[in-house]
Write a protein that holds these residues in place. Structure first.
Motif, PDB file in Angstrom:
ATOM      1  N   LEU A 604       0.828  -1.209   0.000  1.00 27.17           N
ATOM      2  CA  LEU A 604       0.000   0.000   0.000  1.00 27.17           C
ATOM      3  C   LEU A 604       0.863   1.261   0.000  1.00 27.17           C
ATOM      4  O   LEU A 604       0.585   2.220  -0.744  1.00 27.17           O
ATOM      5  CB  LEU A 604      -0.931  -0.008   1.222  1.00 27.17           C
ATOM      6  CG  LEU A 604      -2.037  -1.061   1.223  1.00 27.17           C
ATOM      7  CD1 LEU A 604      -2.764  -1.067   2.571  1.00 27.17           C
ATOM      8  CD2 LEU A 604      -3.031  -0.819   0.092  1.00 27.17           C
ATOM      9  N   GLU A 605       1.888   1.253   0.813  1.00 29.06           N
ATOM     10  CA  GLU A 605       2.716   2.461   0.902  1.00 29.06           C
ATOM     11  C   GLU A 605       3.577   2.661  -0.338  1.00 29.06           C
ATOM     12  O   GLU A 605       3.883   3.807  -0.711  1.00 29.06           O
ATOM     13  CB  GLU A 605       3.594   2.389   2.157  1.00 29.06           C
ATOM     14  CG  GLU A 605       2.783   2.469   3.449  1.00 29.06           C
ATOM     15  CD  GLU A 605       3.628   2.456   4.703  1.00 29.06           C
ATOM     16  OE1 GLU A 605       3.093   2.805   5.780  1.00 29.06           O
ATOM     17  OE2 GLU A 605       4.826   2.082   4.618  1.00 29.06           O
ATOM     18  N   TRP A 608       0.921   3.993  -3.218  1.00 23.39           N
ATOM     19  CA  TRP A 608      -0.113   4.921  -2.778  1.00 23.39           C
ATOM     20  C   TRP A 608      -0.470   5.933  -3.859  1.00 23.39           C
ATOM     21  O   TRP A 608      -1.626   6.351  -3.974  1.00 23.39           O
ATOM     22  CB  TRP A 608       0.302   5.597  -1.477  1.00 23.39           C
ATOM     23  CG  TRP A 608       1.351   6.659  -1.598  1.00 23.39           C
ATOM     24  CD1 TRP A 608       2.691   6.486  -1.602  1.00 23.39           C
ATOM     25  CD2 TRP A 608       1.121   8.051  -1.738  1.00 23.39           C
ATOM     26  NE1 TRP A 608       3.349   7.664  -1.733  1.00 23.39           N
ATOM     27  CE2 TRP A 608       2.396   8.663  -1.804  1.00 23.39           C
ATOM     28  CE3 TRP A 608      -0.005   8.863  -1.819  1.00 23.39           C
ATOM     29  CZ2 TRP A 608       2.571  10.042  -1.953  1.00 23.39           C
ATOM     30  CZ3 TRP A 608       0.176  10.227  -1.954  1.00 23.39           C
ATOM     31  CH2 TRP A 608       1.432  10.814  -2.019  1.00 23.39           C
ATOM     32  N   LEU A 705      -4.938   4.336   4.656  1.00 22.02           N
ATOM     33  CA  LEU A 705      -3.823   4.822   3.838  1.00 22.02           C
ATOM     34  C   LEU A 705      -4.110   6.258   3.421  1.00 22.02           C
ATOM     35  O   LEU A 705      -5.114   6.520   2.737  1.00 22.02           O
ATOM     36  CB  LEU A 705      -3.650   3.937   2.594  1.00 22.02           C
ATOM     37  CG  LEU A 705      -2.642   4.412   1.556  1.00 22.02           C
ATOM     38  CD1 LEU A 705      -1.222   4.423   2.141  1.00 22.02           C
ATOM     39  CD2 LEU A 705      -2.705   3.546   0.298  1.00 22.02           C
ATOM     40  N   VAL A 730       0.387   4.351   6.430  1.00 28.11           N
ATOM     41  CA  VAL A 730      -0.752   3.549   6.883  1.00 28.11           C
ATOM     42  C   VAL A 730      -0.885   3.665   8.400  1.00 28.11           C
ATOM     43  O   VAL A 730       0.091   3.487   9.125  1.00 28.11           O
ATOM     44  CB  VAL A 730      -0.592   2.067   6.477  1.00 28.11           C
ATOM     45  CG1 VAL A 730      -1.673   1.209   7.125  1.00 28.11           C
ATOM     46  CG2 VAL A 730      -0.634   1.919   4.957  1.00 28.11           C
TER      47      VAL A 730
END
Length: 772
Positions: A604-605, A608, A705, A730
């Motif tokens: 996710l990071e 993003w 997020l 997150v």
């Protein structure tokens, strides 16, 4: 012929048995002298003579001297017992000392008797020869409280007035010691007699004998005394007692609280130091002097001044009052028993009573768990007596039980139909009608037949319009259908007639809260919970009352949260989710390492910006993909959501707008398969405030997020810790804990929300938990 050696003719009387056997088993050899002077060995065998002595016949090499004896019956030995017969080889059979019968050891006979006992017991159980239920019921009905009997009997021999029968009392009775007068204190009739709770068995007509307690012993713990002599039971004098019919369903006193204990557990006597003033459950011997007696008892126990002995006339008056009080209690309990009998449901009409024995036999099979046999028996009754409501009701119950046992929805539907048939028979009793339709409605709800359940309950209300409990059930059926308007109407009708009905109050308050009538809902929710009526002690009502109080700024909300926690509805004051799995780690904030989902967090990071760009593209097109929040969590402002996964499934064609984001998420089943969570975008406009609230379950963790985060002004509080989002980072928290959001920045805030399974859940739990 001349005989040599040790062989001799037997005397006229028979030798001992041991010698005869020895001679029979071995062949004797003796030396015989011939005319030539050489010794020759000849073999001899015994031949029995008619006189009982043995004739030794010589069997030579060339010739055999035979002795012919007349045939006679079998001879007897000197003890008159028949000697065992000879076998073909010349030996007697080993008949033992008992006249030739077979010898069996004691162990053999024990084994044989044991096997006979085992098989007899199995036969009794298998063929149901003994009605054990009836035997046990009878034994329970005629059980006595031996401690009370002994207490009453021995009190008559208490000569020294110390409240028990001891060695000193025995000496007085035997004439070894004189009766000592009472120096101080009151006589036994005037002492505070602390009774047990007034619970009489069915064979008690008057008050039970009470244990007499002196002031000096009032503060000491009572210990059970050992009885060295048996005391005979008093005769059974209750002429009003009528034994129960063992064929009837249930016990006639099963609804009565003051009945004999049938659990088989010994009931401990209440401590005598408690008085009516202390517990409210005990009464003294006299209502007139009840408060002074309590005071005097406590003073004497503390070692204060001696008590004053009342005059003789007062004793007689008090004794008369005791008798009247005992008679009054007996009459009152007789009335209570009659009321209990009247409360027993009447399930049999005239036709049912005529076939009661057959119905009872089938019902007995059902209660014993022999459901297939019971169903056949009830089927036979229904075919022979189609107008019997009780037979059809018994068939429905059996089908219901069998459906539960076999986990069969088809059988359950059959039982639902049969309950309806039983209620539709013209001559059905009102109690059976109520029981059949109520159970039918419950089973319909269990199968998800909400509309059918609503129709059944409406029929019940039409039959029993004054029964508020049925009306309350009807309101719940409307709520289960999502028909808040119909439920509100039902509860308004109930409260118009019974304004103090707590069940109707909490549900009516719940409906007002759902309509966002916060202030109006509070008194109904509070008063309903305070009533303590059945059905009001529900976590949802504590949840919504506390939430309503928070929204009006009333700090007493946490009092109700604490009360809900103490009653087991909430895990804690902060963690107030209602659909929980016990044993899971509970903390408001989590790190990626604690969750075990570090790969998902890293993905996710790293991605993003890709996720943000797809979300912004959807927002710019303005095609209504972001829907307003519908859970009534906002105090003010605008809050929109765009959902991709719900309850572990993709939502329609939502992924068409953000294909890259969905492709990234497909690699992480801990998120996409979470049936108790969501994956969605959340956009919040400036000036928005989200009320303090909690999620529905502790089975998930929530990841935020940051995509577009204006600063300053965007923050989130979970319990007593407040944090802010960062773009590309997150945050992980457990949303079953209370959390609150403020958005007071100059522009919108956009985040990506990903719910994941709680790491403490097993794979099996994740597969079997119901979706939320």
């Amino acid at each position: 012929m001349q005989r040599h050696g040790t062989a001799r003719a037997a005397p006229s009387s028979a030798p001992p048995v041991e010698e005869i056997r020895a001679e029979e088993e071995e062949v004797e050899e003796v030396e015989v002298s011939q005319g030539t002077g050489r010794s020759d060995r000849r073999r001899f065998c015994p031949v029995r003579l008619s006189s009982g002595s043995d004739l030794w016949a010589r069997l030579g090499g060339d010739r055999v001297e035979e002795v012919h004896l007349p045939e006679e019956p079998e001879l007897q030995n000197h003890e008159g017992k028949t000697a065992p017969p000879e076998q073909k080889n010349g030996k007697r059979s080993d008949g033992g000392a008992a006249g030739g019968g077979a010898k069996f050891s004691v162990f053999t006979w024990v084994v044989v008797l044991a096997l006979l006992g085992v098989w007899s017991s199995m036969a009794v159980v298998y063929f149901d020869i003994v009605d054990y239920d009836n035997v046990i019921a009878r034994a329970q009905e005629f059980r006595w409280n031996f401690s009370e009997v002994l207490q009453g009997k021995l009190a008559a021999y208490d000569t020294d007035n110390d409240g028990d029968f001891d060695v000193e009392d025995a000496k007085v009775l035997l004439g070894l010691k004189g009766v000592e007068p009472v120096k101080e204190g009151r006589s036994p009739e005037q002492k505070t007699d602390t009774r047990e709770p007034e619970v009489e068995t069915f064979n008690q007509k008057a008050a039970e004998p009470v244990q007499q307690v002196t002031p000096e012993r009032a503060s000491e713990p009572v210990q059970e005394e050992e009885t060295s002599a048996a005391v005979p039971l008093p005769p059974f004098v209750d002429s009003a007692f009528v034994p129960d019919d063992p064929r009837e369903d249930g016990h006639p006193y099963e609804e009565e609280t003051n009945t004999i204990d049938t659990t088989g557990v010994l009931v401990e006597e209440a401590p005598p130091e408690e008085t009516r003033a202390g517990s409210g459950r005990y009464v003294t011997s006299s209502q007139v002097s009840q408060e002074p007696e309590v005071e005097e008892t406590s003073k004497a126990a503390a070692g204060s001044e001696p008590e004053r002995q009342p005059a003789e006339p007062e004793r007689s008056v008090r004794a008369a009052e005791d008798g009247q009080e005992a008679e009054g209690r007996a009459e009152k309990q007789a009335e209570e028993k009659e009321k209990a009998k009247k409360k027993k449901p009447k399930l049999f009409n005239k036709l049912d009573k005529s076939i009661k024995s057959e119905i009872d036999a089938a019902e007995k099979l059902r209660k014993k768990g022999k459901l297939e046999e019971a169903l056949k028996a009830f089927d036979s009754l229904v075919q022979r007596y189609p107008q019997s409501p009780r037979a059809r009701y018994g068939k429905a119950q059996t089908e219901d039980d069998l459906a539960e046992k076999l986990r069969s929805n088809d059988l359950l539907q059959r039982s639902i139909n049969t309950y309806g048939e039983a209620a539709d028979i013209p001559d059905v009793t009102s109690d059976l009608l109520r029981a059949a339709l109520k159970r039918r409605a419950e089973r319909q709800q269990f199968l998800g037949r909400m509309r059918g359940s609503l129709a059944t309950l409406q029929k019940l209300v039409d039959f029993f319009p004054d029964d508020f409990a049925l009306r309350n059930d009807l309101g719940v059926a409307h709520l289960l259908l999502g028909d808040n308007k119909g439920a509100k109407k039902v509860y308004e009708e109930v409260l118009a007639v019974a304004p103090s009905n707590g069940f109707a109050k909490v549900h009516y308050g719940f409906i007002l809260k759902a309509e966002n009538k916060i202030a109006e809902s509070i008194p109904y929710l509070r008063e309903g919970l305070e009533s303590g009526e059945p059905g009001t002690d529900d976590g949802r009502f504590y949840f919504h009352l506390g939430d309503a109080l928070q929204r009006v700024g009333d700090d007493s909300a946490y009092y109700w949260y604490e009360l809900g926690h103490k009653r087991g509805h909430f895990a804690s004051v902060w963690q107030r989710s209602l659909y929980n799995v016990e044993g899971l780690k509970a903390q408001p904030w989590w790190t990626p390492q604690e969750t075990g989902y570090t790969d998902l967090v890293k993905m996710l990071e790293r991605n993003w910006r890709t996720i943000r760009d797809e979300a912004l593209a959807v927002m710019d097109r303005g095609k209504g993909r972001f829907l307003p929040e519908e859970e009534n969590l906002r105090e003010k402002g605008e809050w929109g959501q765009y959902t991709l996964w719900q309850q572990g499934k993709r939502v329609g064609n939502a992924c068409q707008g953000v294909p890259k984001t969905c492709a990234l998420m497909d690699r992480f089943p801990e998120a996409t398969s979470c049936k108790r969570g969501q994956i969605k975008f959340s956009v919040m406009q400036p000036g928005t405030h989200v009320w303090p609230h909690t999620g529905p379950t502790n089975c998930r963790l929530r990841m935020h997020l940051g995509l577009v985060i204006p600063t300053p002004g965007c923050r989130i509080r979970c319990t007593n810790q407040t944090r802010e989002w960062e773009e590309g980072k997150v945050l992980i928290f457990d949303d079953s804990f209370e959390h609150e959001v403020w958005q007071v920045a100059d522009s919108y805030r956009l985040i990506f929300i990903v719910d994941v399974w709680h790491p403490g859940l097993t794979q099996y739990q994740r597969q079997t938990l119901s979706p939320i």
